[in-house]
Design a protein around this motif. Sequence first.
Motif, mmCIF file in Angstrom:
data_model
loop_
_atom_site.group_PDB
_atom_site.id
_atom_site.type_symbol
_atom_site.label_atom_id
_atom_site.label_comp_id
_atom_site.label_asym_id
_atom_site.label_seq_id
_atom_site.Cartn_x
_atom_site.Cartn_y
_atom_site.Cartn_z
ATOM 1 N N VAL A 1 179.857 -14.912 90.220
ATOM 2 C CA VAL A 1 179.780 -15.684 88.982
ATOM 3 C C VAL A 1 179.120 -17.032 89.253
ATOM 4 N N LYS A 2 179.639 -17.723 90.269
ATOM 5 C CA LYS A 2 179.070 -19.002 90.699
ATOM 6 C C LYS A 2 179.203 -19.111 92.206
ATOM 7 N N TRP A 3 178.232 -19.726 92.814
ATOM 8 C CA TRP A 3 178.248 -19.847 94.266
ATOM 9 C C TRP A 3 179.448 -20.635 94.768
ATOM 10 N N SER A 4 180.017 -21.519 93.962
ATOM 11 C CA SER A 4 181.142 -22.326 94.412
ATOM 12 C C SER A 4 182.377 -21.483 94.707
ATOM 13 N N GLY A 5 182.370 -20.206 94.322
ATOM 14 C CA GLY A 5 183.460 -19.326 94.710
ATOM 15 C C GLY A 5 183.577 -19.157 96.209
ATOM 16 N N VAL B 1 166.701 -12.543 99.391
ATOM 17 C CA VAL B 1 167.183 -13.657 100.209
ATOM 18 C C VAL B 1 166.377 -14.918 99.907
ATOM 19 N N GLN B 2 165.063 -14.771 99.746
ATOM 20 C CA GLN B 2 164.227 -15.918 99.409
ATOM 21 C C GLN B 2 164.646 -16.515 98.067
ATOM 22 N N TYR B 3 164.992 -15.642 97.124
ATOM 23 C CA TYR B 3 165.470 -16.101 95.821
ATOM 24 C C TYR B 3 166.762 -16.909 95.988
ATOM 25 N N GLN B 4 167.694 -16.410 96.808
ATOM 26 C CA GLN B 4 168.951 -17.123 97.012
ATOM 27 C C GLN B 4 168.706 -18.497 97.626
ATOM 28 N N LEU B 5 167.751 -18.598 98.530
ATOM 29 C CA LEU B 5 167.417 -19.889 99.136
ATOM 30 C C LEU B 5 166.834 -20.847 98.089
ATOM 31 N N GLN B 6 166.057 -20.326 97.161
ATOM 32 C CA GLN B 6 165.538 -21.162 96.084
ATOM 33 C C GLN B 6 166.675 -21.691 95.210
ATOM 34 N N VAL B 7 167.647 -20.822 94.940
ATOM 35 C CA VAL B 7 168.798 -21.244 94.139
ATOM 36 C C VAL B 7 169.580 -22.335 94.867
#
Length: 514
Positions: A226-230, A319-325
């Motif tokens: 839901v959110k990376w802060s999890g 993975v590249q997308y996650q790094l952009q986020v």
Amino acid sequence: MQGGALLGWLAPLAVAIFGGILRFVRLGEPKAVVFDETFYVKDAYSLLRYGVEMATLGDAKNPIADRRLIAGSLDIFKQCAQPSECASFVAHPPLGKWMIGVGEWLFGMNPFGWRFAAALAGTLSILVLARVARRMTRSTLLGCLAGLLLALDGLHLVLSRTGLLDIFLMFWVLCGFACAVADRDWARHRLVRWYESAAGSGTGPRLGWRPWRLAAGACLGAACAVKWSGIFFLIGFAVLSLMWDMGARRALGLREPYRGALAYDLPGGFGAMALAPALVFTASWSGWFVSADGWGRNWERATSSGPLFFVFDSVRSWVQYQLQVLGFHSGLEAYHPYMSEPWQWPLLLRPVSFHYPTDLPPSACGADKCAQAVLGVGTPMIWYAAALALLGLVAWYVSSRDWRAGATLLGVAVGWLPWFYYAIADNRTMYLFYMIPVVPFMVLALVLVAGLVLGRQDAPATRRATGAAVVGAYALVTLINFWWLYPVLTAETITHAQWWARMLMSSWVTAAPK
């Protein structure tokens, strides 16, 4: 015993139904796109339609698409020669938007539809908290008190009635914690049964299949989806679970409890609290993997050289997308009039105005000036009392090492303290509602202190009566406090004077309307 178990379900269910009524009645009001609903409800609809998030009409806040949605039009997407040209970069994983999308699929693209899943998650979280508090305290009364306080928290109510992601983050974090507590009881029961039937020595046994721990990992993986802060809660509760395993083996008097936990509990814990969350998180991106239209998908290149290359290149692009986020979140410094700092949150110094139209006619309330507000603020009687309760829990844990105090304090710490780093190191834009995953643990702190105030079952009658009077008086004052704020939490149309009377601090508004 059976009657007590039945009451342990029926009473929390009754509290959850009460909280559900507060959340579902007038759920379609205001009939507007409020605050950041402008992003998430359209992303959710895009996921239903395309499997990925696509760009919508208008600027960053999409005012054109907002007006079309309220008017009942679903023609909100940009027209592109190729769908991939309209791929939208999104800063959060898809699961929360898929959950919003379920409501849109069931009830349509209208305020009730896009808020339905949030109201359901908020209602279920009341039941989950009541049950986990009952498990931790062995008291149905205290469990119901926990559910009632969560039902009466203003911030929880507002987010349960709004199509944002944070209520889903809170829900999955709470479910993960509840499953971890159930696993703690399950593991200790297995250890005791082994100890009673075997010569207790050495490192202890393997506990085998632990379904509750696996469920905890899956829920915390869903929180991350839901959110990376999890991720902060996932790491914290994974460590906590291992510490509970060590403590359980040590409590049996085993000669090598820590080696036993590391040898027998850690490998399974890694599978449940690392691999399972990773699988859940990755699965939430299924729409992106199977679509050619997602942001950064590079579908043509991925499909150019066979199945193995497809998998490899898809993972690399993802993975590249996650790094952009990650880079986006680290560099998020845009000014917002309702932004606030983490040290301001427990004191409710700067809540967020979700909705406040300035064009209401006087006829709407029968006065010279009317107001209709949705203010994302917690109930002060809960938040301020929780701050004191948490201080009491620190002293309690230091003096007794009570596991319940420690677990509650950890839940607050992993949900609140990491934001200090972002405030100091990155000067990141943040809001009060980032605290919503912490609210259940604030309520748990209040309930644990309430248990101390009530006293033990075998305490003198006068001691119990005095404690019950204090706790009951607190619950009543909290109910009154919530009732007073309710109109500005749920967009009731009231006079401007009534609205202003409920703004308990000048910092609750950007500027007093003239």
